[in-house]
Design a protein around this motif. Structure first.
Motif, PDB file in Angstrom:
ATOM      1  N   THR A 136       0.875  -1.174   0.000  1.00 48.48           N
ATOM      2  CA  THR A 136       0.000   0.000   0.000  1.00 48.48           C
ATOM      3  C   THR A 136       0.908   1.219   0.000  1.00 48.48           C
ATOM      4  OG1 THR A 136      -1.714  -1.155   1.250  1.00 48.48           O
ATOM      5  CG2 THR A 136      -1.803   1.261   1.231  1.00 48.48           C
ATOM      6  N   ILE A 137       0.730   2.080  -0.995  1.00 47.01           N
ATOM      7  CA  ILE A 137       1.491   3.329  -1.075  1.00 47.01           C
ATOM      8  C   ILE A 137       0.521   4.473  -0.854  1.00 47.01           C
ATOM      9  CG2 ILE A 137       2.892   4.844  -2.533  1.00 47.01           C
ATOM     10  CD1 ILE A 137       3.824   2.376  -4.045  1.00 47.01           C
ATOM     11  N   ARG A 138       0.839   5.337   0.106  1.00 49.00           N
ATOM     12  CA  ARG A 138      -0.009   6.501   0.406  1.00 49.00           C
ATOM     13  C   ARG A 138       0.772   7.785   0.171  1.00 49.00           C
ATOM     14  NH1 ARG A 138      -4.437   4.607   2.963  1.00 49.00           N
ATOM     15  NH2 ARG A 138      -4.204   2.678   4.152  1.00 49.00           N
ATOM     16  N   ARG A 139       0.164   8.691  -0.606  1.00 50.10           N
ATOM     17  CA  ARG A 139       0.763  10.012  -0.784  1.00 50.10           C
ATOM     18  C   ARG A 139       0.524  10.783   0.501  1.00 50.10           C
ATOM     19  NH1 ARG A 139      -1.122  13.614  -5.779  1.00 50.10           N
ATOM     20  NH2 ARG A 139      -3.114  13.217  -4.773  1.00 50.10           N
ATOM     21  N   GLN A 140       1.605  11.347   1.046  1.00 50.88           N
ATOM     22  CA  GLN A 140       1.553  12.082   2.305  1.00 50.88           C
ATOM     23  C   GLN A 140       1.349  13.581   2.043  1.00 50.88           C
ATOM     24  OE1 GLN A 140       1.898  10.105   5.375  1.00 50.88           O
ATOM     25  NE2 GLN A 140       1.402   8.749   3.651  1.00 50.88           N
ATOM     26  N   PRO A 141       0.829  14.316   3.020  1.00 46.89           N
ATOM     27  CA  PRO A 141       0.610  15.757   2.829  1.00 46.89           C
ATOM     28  C   PRO A 141       1.875  16.526   2.449  1.00 46.89           C
ATOM     29  CG  PRO A 141      -0.517  15.001   4.810  1.00 46.89           C
ATOM     30  CD  PRO A 141       0.316  13.839   4.307  1.00 46.89           C
ATOM     31  N   ASP A 142       3.064  16.030   2.866  1.00 47.78           N
ATOM     32  CA  ASP A 142       4.312  16.724   2.542  1.00 47.78           C
ATOM     33  C   ASP A 142       4.856  16.363   1.158  1.00 47.78           C
ATOM     34  OD1 ASP A 142       5.286  14.159   2.917  1.00 47.78           O
ATOM     35  OD2 ASP A 142       6.665  14.692   4.537  1.00 47.78           O
ATOM     36  N   GLY A 143       4.123  15.520   0.401  1.00 44.75           N
ATOM     37  CA  GLY A 143       4.541  15.164  -0.953  1.00 44.75           C
ATOM     38  C   GLY A 143       5.331  13.875  -1.040  1.00 44.75           C
ATOM     39  N   THR A 144       5.725  13.301   0.097  1.00 41.64           N
ATOM     40  CA  THR A 144       6.419  12.015   0.065  1.00 41.64           C
ATOM     41  C   THR A 144       5.402  10.895  -0.153  1.00 41.64           C
ATOM     42  OG1 THR A 144       6.263  11.712   2.457  1.00 41.64           O
ATOM     43  CG2 THR A 144       8.250  12.825   1.612  1.00 41.64           C
ATOM     44  N   LEU A 145       5.911   9.713  -0.451  1.00 40.37           N
ATOM     45  CA  LEU A 145       5.069   8.520  -0.539  1.00 40.37           C
ATOM     46  C   LEU A 145       5.507   7.555   0.552  1.00 40.37           C
ATOM     47  CD1 LEU A 145       5.017   7.751  -4.385  1.00 40.37           C
ATOM     48  CD2 LEU A 145       3.368   9.055  -3.041  1.00 40.37           C
ATOM     49  N   LEU A 146       4.552   7.024   1.292  1.00 42.15           N
ATOM     50  CA  LEU A 146       4.825   6.021   2.319  1.00 42.15           C
ATOM     51  C   LEU A 146       4.336   4.676   1.808  1.00 42.15           C
ATOM     52  CD1 LEU A 146       5.678   5.012   5.109  1.00 42.15           C
ATOM     53  CD2 LEU A 146       3.416   5.731   5.948  1.00 42.15           C
ATOM     54  N   ASN A 147       5.266   3.744   1.644  1.00 44.59           N
ATOM     55  CA  ASN A 147       4.940   2.397   1.190  1.00 44.59           C
ATOM     56  C   ASN A 147       5.055   1.460   2.385  1.00 44.59           C
ATOM     57  OD1 ASN A 147       4.670  -0.071  -0.058  1.00 44.59           O
ATOM     58  ND2 ASN A 147       6.399   0.171  -1.422  1.00 44.59           N
ATOM     59  N   THR A 148       3.936   0.855   2.750  1.00 49.26           N
ATOM     60  CA  THR A 148       3.956  -0.176   3.772  1.00 49.26           C
ATOM     61  C   THR A 148       3.529  -1.479   3.099  1.00 49.26           C
ATOM     62  OG1 THR A 148       1.703   0.376   4.453  1.00 49.26           O
ATOM     63  CG2 THR A 148       3.497   1.363   5.715  1.00 49.26           C
ATOM     64  N   ALA A 149       4.154  -2.565   3.509  1.00 51.74           N
ATOM     65  CA  ALA A 149       3.813  -3.856   2.919  1.00 51.74           C
ATOM     66  C   ALA A 149       3.935  -4.934   3.974  1.00 51.74           C
ATOM     67  CB  ALA A 149       4.748  -4.166   1.747  1.00 51.74           C
ATOM     68  N   TRP A 150       3.148  -5.939   3.793  1.00 53.45           N
ATOM     69  CA  TRP A 150       3.361  -7.154   4.567  1.00 53.45           C
ATOM     70  C   TRP A 150       3.644  -8.253   3.571  1.00 53.45           C
ATOM     71  CZ3 TRP A 150      -0.365 -11.241   4.665  1.00 53.45           C
ATOM     72  CH2 TRP A 150      -1.604 -10.929   4.102  1.00 53.45           C
ATOM     73  N   VAL A 151       4.452  -9.193   4.011  1.00 51.61           N
ATOM     74  CA  VAL A 151       4.916 -10.267   3.150  1.00 51.61           C
ATOM     75  C   VAL A 151       4.378 -11.572   3.726  1.00 51.61           C
ATOM     76  CG1 VAL A 151       6.959 -11.369   2.147  1.00 51.61           C
ATOM     77  CG2 VAL A 151       7.015  -8.921   2.721  1.00 51.61           C
ATOM     78  N   SER A 152       3.859 -12.427   2.840  1.00 49.02           N
ATOM     79  CA  SER A 152       3.301 -13.698   3.308  1.00 49.02           C
ATOM     80  C   SER A 152       3.904 -14.873   2.551  1.00 49.02           C
ATOM     81  CB  SER A 152       1.775 -13.700   3.150  1.00 49.02           C
ATOM     82  OG  SER A 152       1.408 -13.616   1.785  1.00 49.02           O
ATOM     83  N   LYS A 153       3.873 -16.018   3.225  1.00 47.10           N
ATOM     84  CA  LYS A 153       4.322 -17.285   2.643  1.00 47.10           C
ATOM     85  C   LYS A 153       3.237 -18.300   2.992  1.00 47.10           C
ATOM     86  CE  LYS A 153       7.723 -20.200   1.268  1.00 47.10           C
ATOM     87  NZ  LYS A 153       8.460 -20.130   0.052  1.00 47.10           N
ATOM     88  N   PHE A 154       2.676 -18.940   1.980  1.00 52.31           N
ATOM     89  CA  PHE A 154       1.565 -19.885   2.181  1.00 52.31           C
ATOM     90  C   PHE A 154       0.412 -19.229   2.944  1.00 52.31           C
ATOM     91  CE2 PHE A 154       5.412 -22.708   2.237  1.00 52.31           C
ATOM     92  CZ  PHE A 154       5.269 -23.156   0.934  1.00 52.31           C
ATOM     93  N   GLY A 155       0.216 -17.914   2.744  1.00 50.48           N
ATOM     94  CA  GLY A 155      -0.889 -17.196   3.380  1.00 50.48           C
ATOM     95  C   GLY A 155      -0.602 -16.674   4.773  1.00 50.48           C
ATOM     96  N   PHE A 156       0.564 -17.001   5.330  1.00 48.28           N
ATOM     97  CA  PHE A 156       0.913 -16.562   6.681  1.00 48.28           C
ATOM     98  C   PHE A 156       1.871 -15.374   6.611  1.00 48.28           C
ATOM     99  CE2 PHE A 156      -0.066 -21.087   7.133  1.00 48.28           C
ATOM    100  CZ  PHE A 156      -1.041 -21.024   8.120  1.00 48.28           C
ATOM    101  N   PRO A 157       1.657 -14.331   7.434  1.00 50.39           N
ATOM    102  CA  PRO A 157       2.572 -13.180   7.430  1.00 50.39           C
ATOM    103  C   PRO A 157       3.952 -13.576   7.928  1.00 50.39           C
ATOM    104  CG  PRO A 157       0.750 -12.842   8.997  1.00 50.39           C
ATOM    105  CD  PRO A 157       0.555 -14.187   8.365  1.00 50.39           C
TER     106      PRO A 157
END
Length: 168
Positions: A136-157
């Protein structure tokens, strides 16, 4: 006189609203990533792996495809280069590929948020190790982009990623 006053008020309101309307437009990958940008991030896995990194990005937009070269430098000194190729398939929609991504990454943008999920072979070679990234990438009010991600294997984080992108 009354009509003229209403026209003037309407014009003033339009001038005041214009910057807000422009900033409400959905962001586009090519608007942010064409040219040079930089990022700092961290990958944390449940097995104790914690890798901080910096990325220098160079993007080229040809009107249909964004080619985004990522030059990673990890805290331990390891360097790595990866290249995304995003084809714009519709407004707010892209299909992306990268050398370690298995199949396409389908990106959808709504407002200030881009979402996509894709498979990555984190151990390319004869014995694959496939994990799924949920970004998920969110444009921030200051113009930066914040990318948060979770990684899964066989459906488990199994890991999380946090990256902040900024224009150089």
């Amino acid at each position: 006189m009354r009509r003229t006053g209403l026209i003037i008020i309407a014009a003033i309101l339009a001038i005041i609203a214009l910057p807000h309307l422009a900033s409400a437009r959905d962001f586009a990958l090519e608007d942010f990533f064409a040219g040079r940008s930089v990022a700092q991030g961290e990958f944390k896995a449940i097995n104790g792996v914690d890798r901080k990194f910096r990325v220098a990005l160079t993007g080229r937009w040809n009107g249909r495809q964004l080619t985004l070269r990522e030059d990673f430098v990890y805290a331990d000194g390891q360097r790595e280069r990866k290249t995304w190729r995003f084809i714009k398939t519709a407004p707010g929609r892209y299909s992306g590929t990268r050398e370690d991504v298995v199949g396409p990454a389908e990106v959808t943008i709504k407002g200030d948020v881009a979402r996509y999920s894709y498979l990555v072979d984190i151990a390319p070679g004869p014995k694959q190790n496939i994990v799924r990234f949920h970004d998920t990438i969110r444009r921030q009010p200051d113009g930066t982009l914040l990318n948060t991600a979770w990684v899964s294997k066989f459906g488990f984080p199994v890991a999380t990623v946090r990256v902040v992108f900024s224009k150089k």
